[in-house]
Design a protein around this motif. Structure first.
Motif, short mmCIF file in Angstrom:
data_model
loop_
_atom_site.label_atom_id
_atom_site.label_comp_id
_atom_site.label_asym_id
_atom_site.label_seq_id
_atom_site.Cartn_x
_atom_site.Cartn_y
_atom_site.Cartn_z
N ASN A 131 -20.31 26.26 -55.00
CA ASN A 131 -20.84 25.72 -53.75
C ASN A 131 -20.33 26.54 -52.58
O ASN A 131 -19.45 27.37 -52.72
N PHE A 132 -20.93 26.32 -51.43
CA PHE A 132 -20.51 27.00 -50.22
C PHE A 132 -20.49 26.01 -49.07
O PHE A 132 -21.23 25.03 -49.05
N SER A 133 -19.59 26.26 -48.14
CA SER A 133 -19.45 25.39 -46.99
C SER A 133 -19.35 26.26 -45.75
O SER A 133 -19.02 27.44 -45.83
N GLY A 134 -19.66 25.66 -44.61
CA GLY A 134 -19.60 26.45 -43.40
C GLY A 134 -19.69 25.63 -42.14
O GLY A 134 -19.89 24.41 -42.18
N THR A 135 -19.55 26.35 -41.03
CA THR A 135 -19.65 25.75 -39.71
C THR A 135 -20.55 26.65 -38.86
O THR A 135 -20.44 27.88 -38.91
N ILE A 136 -21.43 26.00 -38.10
CA ILE A 136 -22.33 26.69 -37.19
C ILE A 136 -22.05 26.12 -35.81
O ILE A 136 -22.13 24.92 -35.60
N GLN A 137 -21.72 26.99 -34.86
CA GLN A 137 -21.34 26.57 -33.51
C GLN A 137 -22.44 26.92 -32.51
O GLN A 137 -22.89 28.05 -32.47
N SER A 138 -22.83 25.94 -31.70
CA SER A 138 -23.90 26.15 -30.73
C SER A 138 -23.48 27.06 -29.60
O SER A 138 -22.29 27.23 -29.31
N THR A 139 -24.47 27.66 -28.97
CA THR A 139 -24.27 28.46 -27.76
C THR A 139 -25.44 28.17 -26.82
O THR A 139 -26.56 27.97 -27.28
N GLY A 140 -25.17 28.12 -25.54
CA GLY A 140 -26.25 27.89 -24.58
C GLY A 140 -26.63 26.42 -24.46
O GLY A 140 -25.84 25.53 -24.72
N THR A 141 -27.88 26.21 -24.08
CA THR A 141 -28.39 24.88 -23.79
C THR A 141 -28.70 24.11 -25.07
O THR A 141 -29.27 24.65 -26.00
N LEU A 142 -28.33 22.84 -25.09
CA LEU A 142 -28.60 21.96 -26.22
C LEU A 142 -29.90 21.22 -25.99
O LEU A 142 -30.22 20.84 -24.86
N ASP A 143 -30.64 20.96 -27.08
CA ASP A 143 -31.87 20.17 -27.00
C ASP A 143 -31.65 18.90 -27.80
O ASP A 143 -31.34 18.96 -28.98
N VAL A 144 -31.80 17.76 -27.14
CA VAL A 144 -31.64 16.47 -27.83
C VAL A 144 -32.93 15.64 -27.76
O VAL A 144 -32.91 14.46 -28.06
N THR A 145 -34.03 16.26 -27.38
CA THR A 145 -35.32 15.57 -27.32
C THR A 145 -36.31 16.29 -28.24
O THR A 145 -36.53 17.49 -28.09
N ALA A 146 -36.85 15.56 -29.17
CA ALA A 146 -37.79 16.17 -30.12
C ALA A 146 -39.10 16.50 -29.45
O ALA A 146 -39.53 15.88 -28.53
#
Length: 146
Positions: A131-146
């Motif tokens: 298996n593999f595991s990981g972390t992805i970190q955001s950059t810039g503006t976040l979108d919370v509206t679909a």
């Protein structure tokens, strides 16, 4: 009795090229999204002053390697290529379509991001999967509206 959203239908989706063509992370075992802000506090003779920085997302996951991933599945190789090339990706984590769910059950997280950690794990025990595991970190503006 209230209806809950089953974790087995939750996915992390990754767009490795900014084409809006998302792939579902293959054979997902666990996942989470953490929303954080930086807080700065100063003690002054006017009292305590607190300011809040820009929000960010951190997506963590654990998945099983697939022998023959389809073109719609994000594989370990896709993730490894992205982290070694310092490639910016788009990542999306949203509520799955659940019959009868209300607007209060809706959630949506999307952002441009970078892989900041990727680990390949293997257990020599009989019947265990790589298996593999990981972390992805955001950059810039976040979108919370679909």
């Amino acid at each position: 009795m209230p209806n809950q959203i089953q974790g087995s239908i939750q996915n992390i989706e990754i767009d490795f090229l900014p084409t809006s063509s998302y792939k579902t992370l293959v054979c997902l075992r666990t996942s989470s999204v953490n929303t954080t802000v930086t807080v700065t506090e100063d003690e002054t003779n006017c009292g305590k002053l607190t300011s809040v920085g820009e929000p960010g997302f951190s997506f963590s996951f654990d998945a099983v390697c697939e022998v023959s991933p389809t073109v719609s599945q994000a594989s370990y190789k896709d993730c490894l290529t992205a982290i070694t090339n310092k490639q910016k990706v788009k990542v999306r984590y949203q509520n799955p379509t659940v019959t009868g769910s209300s607007i209060g059950a809706a959630y949506y997280h999307e952002a441009e991001a970078f892989f900041t950690d990727l680990t390949l794990n293997q257990d020599a025990a009989g019947g265990a999967y790589i298996n593999f595991s990981g972390t992805i970190q955001s950059t810039g503006t976040l979108d919370v509206t679909a």
